[in-house]
Design a protein around this motif. Structure first.
Motif, PDB file in Angstrom:
ATOM      1  N   SER A 412      33.565 -23.336  15.865  1.00 15.55           N
ATOM      2  CA  SER A 412      34.550 -24.338  16.259  1.00 15.55           C
ATOM      3  C   SER A 412      35.353 -24.783  15.040  1.00 15.55           C
ATOM      4  O   SER A 412      34.947 -24.544  13.896  1.00 15.55           O
ATOM      5  N   ASP A 414      37.553 -24.700  12.087  1.00 18.91           N
ATOM      6  CA  ASP A 414      37.732 -23.536  11.230  1.00 18.91           C
ATOM      7  C   ASP A 414      36.339 -22.980  10.931  1.00 18.91           C
ATOM      8  O   ASP A 414      35.445 -23.738  10.537  1.00 18.91           O
ATOM      9  N   VAL A 417      34.779 -23.878   7.528  1.00 20.18           N
ATOM     10  CA  VAL A 417      34.523 -25.262   7.103  1.00 20.18           C
ATOM     11  C   VAL A 417      33.164 -25.708   7.643  1.00 20.18           C
ATOM     12  O   VAL A 417      33.002 -25.874   8.850  1.00 20.18           O
ATOM     13  N   THR A 441      40.728 -27.430  11.851  1.00 18.42           N
ATOM     14  CA  THR A 441      39.459 -28.096  11.587  1.00 18.42           C
ATOM     15  C   THR A 441      39.472 -29.538  12.119  1.00 18.42           C
ATOM     16  O   THR A 441      40.545 -30.126  12.321  1.00 18.42           O
ATOM     17  N   ALA A 442      38.279 -30.091  12.330  1.00 22.81           N
ATOM     18  CA  ALA A 442      38.150 -31.411  12.959  1.00 22.81           C
ATOM     19  C   ALA A 442      38.987 -32.478  12.251  1.00 22.81           C
ATOM     20  O   ALA A 442      39.650 -33.292  12.907  1.00 22.81           O
ATOM     21  N   ASN A 491      29.737 -34.372   9.998  1.00 23.16           N
ATOM     22  CA  ASN A 491      28.302 -34.587  10.279  1.00 23.16           C
ATOM     23  C   ASN A 491      27.911 -36.009   9.872  1.00 23.16           C
ATOM     24  O   ASN A 491      26.956 -36.215   9.128  1.00 23.16           O
ATOM     25  N   ALA A 524      37.505 -34.807  19.335  1.00 21.77           N
ATOM     26  CA  ALA A 524      38.946 -34.565  19.220  1.00 21.77           C
ATOM     27  C   ALA A 524      39.320 -33.318  20.018  1.00 21.77           C
ATOM     28  O   ALA A 524      38.628 -32.300  19.950  1.00 21.77           O
ATOM     29  N   ARG A 526      39.015 -32.623  23.004  1.00 19.48           N
ATOM     30  CA  ARG A 526      38.132 -32.275  24.125  1.00 19.48           C
ATOM     31  C   ARG A 526      38.336 -33.316  25.219  1.00 19.48           C
ATOM     32  O   ARG A 526      38.989 -34.332  24.996  1.00 19.48           O
ATOM     33  N   MET A 546      27.336 -37.156  15.925  1.00 18.21           N
ATOM     34  CA  MET A 546      27.621 -35.829  15.362  1.00 18.21           C
ATOM     35  C   MET A 546      28.833 -35.150  15.998  1.00 18.21           C
ATOM     36  O   MET A 546      29.226 -34.063  15.593  1.00 18.21           O
ATOM     37  N   PHE A 547      29.433 -35.786  17.011  1.00 19.69           N
ATOM     38  CA  PHE A 547      30.665 -35.237  17.594  1.00 19.69           C
ATOM     39  C   PHE A 547      31.887 -35.955  17.049  1.00 19.69           C
ATOM     40  O   PHE A 547      32.978 -35.885  17.585  1.00 19.69           O
ATOM     41  N   THR A 548      31.663 -36.702  15.970  1.00 16.13           N
ATOM     42  CA  THR A 548      32.709 -37.576  15.443  1.00 16.13           C
ATOM     43  C   THR A 548      33.042 -37.183  14.008  1.00 16.13           C
ATOM     44  O   THR A 548      32.165 -36.778  13.255  1.00 16.13           O
TER      45      THR A 548
END
Ligand code: SAH
Length: 573
Positions: A412, A414, A417, A441-442, A491, A524, A526, A546-548
Motif C-alpha cells: 500500500s 509506496d 516506504v 504514500t500515506a 505506525n 486516507a 478509503r 495504526m491506520f492513521t
C-alpha cells in the motif's frame, strides 16, 4: 511517436489545440487543409492519427489505404461532443492505448472493441513483444486467439523461463498435444515438421534468444561474415529471427564487414573488452588469437558473455578471415515493486495498473491483493499471505523472479516506504531485472486532505519499535525537533505501543509553539476516511491508531482558514 491530429469543426480544432498543449513534441496538427487530405497526410506521415471526424467519414477516406495492422498507423476517432474516443484501427497497436490516453486530456470515455481487451486477456499479437518476441506465422493469430478466448485447451510450449504476461488457465503446458498450440522457439522449422503447415499448426513466437559471437581478421568482407553466420545458424537449426545481437571484441567496434552485416539484418552490435573476453571459459580457445588480441577467444567468449549466463549452442566455426559461435540467452526474470497508493482506485497510478496486468505472479499481503484483484489478468498466479510474513513474502517474490517469471510485489502507499521494497532488494541478486513503480504514500495522501503541511523540509518517522529500538527513534524525534522539520509519524500508535506518540509530541513541543498545527488522517483515501486538525497543545493521542498518519507542523506552520499550511520559506514568514 508522432500523432497526427485532424479536425474540421471549431470544437474539433479547440480539442486538437488542447492535445498539442498536453503532448508537446508528439502532436502534429493538420487542421488547415481539407479534412480528407489532412487524414491521408496524417496516415502517410504519422505513427498514429486522432480524427475529430465521424467514424464513417474517417473509414471511407482511409479504407483504400489500409495495409496491415502491424504497419498501419493506429486511428482513434473522437466525436464532436468529446464524449467518446473510439479506437477504430490498430487496437492492439496503439489505438486502444491512445483512446485511453485521450481520456486524460479531453475527459472522453474510451471505446475499445478488440476481443482480448474486453475479456482482459493478454492479446496474442503483442504477446512477449516487449521482450522482443515476434510472431512467426501471424496468419494463425486469429484462429489460435479465438481458441484462447473461448476457453478451449491450448498447449503452450517453450515459454518457461521467459517473464511473459499471464494467459488464461486453458492455455498451459499440460493441455493435450495435437490440438491448438502456441510454441515459443528459436529452432528453425524442419521439413519433417512441416506436413501440417508450420510446426504442425502451432502459432510460433520467435524469442530474441540467440547471441551470435563474431571474430575476424582486419578487413574481413561483409559477405564472408554473413555467410559464416548463416552457416552457423543452419548448423544449429536456428532461426535468424531469434538473433538478439552480434557480440564481438571492443577492438572490432569499427570492423566494417561485421557492422554491415549487423546493419543489413537489423541486429545491434555489442562489444566487450579483451580482458573480459579472456575471463570467459570456452571450449575452443586459441593461443594465436590470444597473442593477437589479448584473449584466447572472441566469438565464443563474446557470445557467452552477452548471453547473461546462457550456454553455447553452436561452437566456434571458422572461415578464412572470420569466426562465429552462437549462444542461447538465459532470460532474466523481472520483479516489479508496485505501490498501490493509499486505497482509492483513482490514486493508483496508471503505471501501477499496467505493471500489475503485465505480471504473471502477484505477491502481497492478502488485503492489498484483494484491493486490485479485478485488475489482474486471468491466469495470474496470486501468492497472498497474512500480516507479519514480510520476509517470507519478499523471499517468495525474489525466488519467483529468479525462476524467470514476471512478478509483481505489491504494497500500500509506496512499496518502498516502510514496506516491501527494502527486504525484497536485500534478497534480490543481479540475475533479475527490478522495476520500482511509485505509489502515493500515506503522508502525501494525508497532506492533500490537511492543506499544505509539507511545503517546507519534513521528516518521516516511524514510531514502530518492532525493528528499531526506542532510543534510536527518540534520538531522531529530538533531531527533527531541533532541526524544526515538519514531522510525519507512520505506525503512530497501537494497543501494545500506546505511550510513544505522546512522548514524541512532547519532545516536539519543547521546540515549537503550542499553537503549532497537528493534523492526523485515519484511512486516507478509503471509505471511512477521517481528517482531524488540532494543535500541539490540544492534541489527544487516544483516537490515533495504526491506520492513521500524524503530521506535526514546524515552528512556522499555521492554520489558515481551517487548513494546515507550512510556508515555503522562513525569510518572509
Ligand atoms: N507503504 C505505506 C506505509 C506502510 S507503514 C505507505 O507508503 O503509505 C504503515 C503505516 O502507514 C500505518 O500505520 C499508517 O501510519 C500509515 N498509513 C498507510 N496507509 C494509510 C492510510 N490510507 N491512511 C492513513 N495512514 C496510512
Amino acid at each position: 511517436m508522432t500523432i497526427g491530429v485532424v479536425a474540421a469543426t471549431a470544437s474539433g480544432r479547440t480539442a486538437a489545440t488542447a492535445l498539442q498543449a498536453a503532448w508537446p513534441g508528439e502532436v502534429r496538427l493538420l487542421t488547415e487543409q481539407k479534412a480528407a487530405d489532412a487524414l491521408r497526410e496524417a496516415w502517410r506521415t504519422c505513427d498514429a492519427v486522432v480524427s475529430f471526424l465521424a467514424v464513417g467519414a474517417t473509414v471511407r477516406v482511409l479504407a483504400p489505404l489500409l495495409g496491415h495492422k502491424t504497419t498501419d498507423p493506429a486511428v482513434v476517432c473522437v466525436d464532436e461532443s468529446l464524449a467518446f474516443a473510439v479506437a477504430v484501427l490498430g487496437g492492439h497497436h496503439g489505438a486502444n492505448l491512445l483512446a485511453r490516453r485521450l481520456t486524460g486530456v479531453l475527459g472522453c470515455t474510451p471505446v475499445v472493441t478488440t476481443a482480448s481487451d474486453q475479456s482482459n486477456v493478454a492479446p496474442l499479437d503483442s504477446y512477449g513483444a516487449d521482450l522482443g518476441f515476434t510472431v512467426h506465422n501471424p496468419e494463425l493469430l486469429a484462429h489460435v486467439g479465438a481458441a484462447v478466448l473461448s476457453g478451449e485447451p491450448v498447449r503452450l510450449d517453450g515459454a518457461a523461463g521467459w517473464p511473459l504476461p499471464p494467459l488464461p488457465p486453458n492455455v498451459s503446458p499440460e493441455a493435450p498435444a495435437g490440438g491448438h498450440r502456441i510454441l515459443v522457439t528459436d529452432q528453425a522449422e524442419l521439413d519433417c515438421m512441416c506436413h501440417d503447415g508450420w510446426f504442425g499448426g502451432a502459432l510460433v513466437y520467435r524469442p530474441k534468444s540467440l547471441v551470435v559471437g563474431v571474430g575476424s581478421a582486419r578487413g574481413v568482407s561483409a559477405d564472408e561474415v554473413a555467410g559464416l553466420v548463416d552457416e552457423a545458424l543452419f548448423a544449429g537449426e536456428l532461426a535468424a529471427a531469434s538473433v538478439r545481437c552480434l557480440a564481438t571484441a571492443d577492438l572490432k567496434a569499427d570492423e566494417e564487414g561485421i557492422l554491415q552485416v549487423a546493419r543489413e539484418r537489423g541486429w545491434p552490435v555489442v562489444t566487450h573488452p579483451a580482458a573480459a573476453l579472456a575471463s570467459v571459459e570456452v571450449p575452443n580457445p586459441s593461443e594465436v588469437v590470444r597473442a593477437e588480441v589479448g584473449t584466447p577467444s572472441v566469438a565464443e567468449a563474446a557470445a557467452l558473455l552477452s548471453s547473461g549466463g546462457g550456454a553455447l549452442v553452436v561452437p566456434k566455426r571458422k572461415s578464412a578471415n572470420a569466426t562465429v559461435a552462437i549462444a542461447r540467452l538465459r532470460p532474466r526474470g523481472r520483479l516489479s515493486i508496485i505501490g498501490l497508493g493509499p486505497g482509492a482506485r483513482d490514486l493508483l497510478t496508471p503505471r501501477a495498473a499496467g505493471s500489475l496486468r503485465r505480471a504473471s505472479v502477484v505477491v502481497g499481503l492478502d488485503q492489498y491483493v484483494e484491493q486490485v484483484r479485478d485488475l489482474l489478468r486471468p491466469g495470474t498466479r496470486v501468492l497472498a499471505s497474512g500480516l507479519g510474513q514480510e520476509e517470507e513474502r519478499a523471499r517468495t517474490a525474489v525466488a519467483e523472479a529468479s525462476a524467470g517469471h514476471a512478478v509483481a510485489l505489491v504494497g500500500s502507499g509506496d512499496a518502498g516506504v516502510y514496506a516491501m521494497a527494502s527486504p525484497a532488494l536485500e534478497f534480490a541478486g543481479a540475475d533479475i531485472d527490478v522495476e520500482g513503480v511509485p505509489g502515493i504514500t500515506a503522508a502525501v495522501a494525508a497532506a492533500g486532505l490537511l492543506g499544505a503541511p509539507l511545503g517546507h523540509d519534513h521528516a518521516y518517522i516511524s514510531l514502530s519499535d518492532l525493528h528499531t529500538p526506542w532510543e534510536v527513534i527518540e534520538r531522531r524525534v529530538t533531531a527533527a525537533a531541533e532541526g524544526d522539520f515538519t514531522v510525519c509519524f507512520y505506525n503512530p500508535r497501537s494497543r501494545a505501543r500506546d505511550w510513544q506518540l505522546a512522548k514524541a509530541l512532547s519532545i516536539l513541543a519543547g521546540h515549537r509553539p503550542p499553537e503549532t498545527p497537528v493534523g492526523y488522517v485515519r484511512n486516507a483515501a478509503r471509505t471511512d476516511e477521517a481528517v482531524t486538525l488540532t494543535t500541539l497543545a490540544e492534541f489527544d493521542p487516544a483516537p490515533v491508531d495504526m491506520f492513521t498518519v500524524v503530521v506535526v507542523g514546524s515552528s512556522r506552520s499555521r492554520t489558515v482558514a481551517g487548513r494546515f499550511v507550512t510556508p515555503r520559506g522562513y525569510r518572509w514568514a
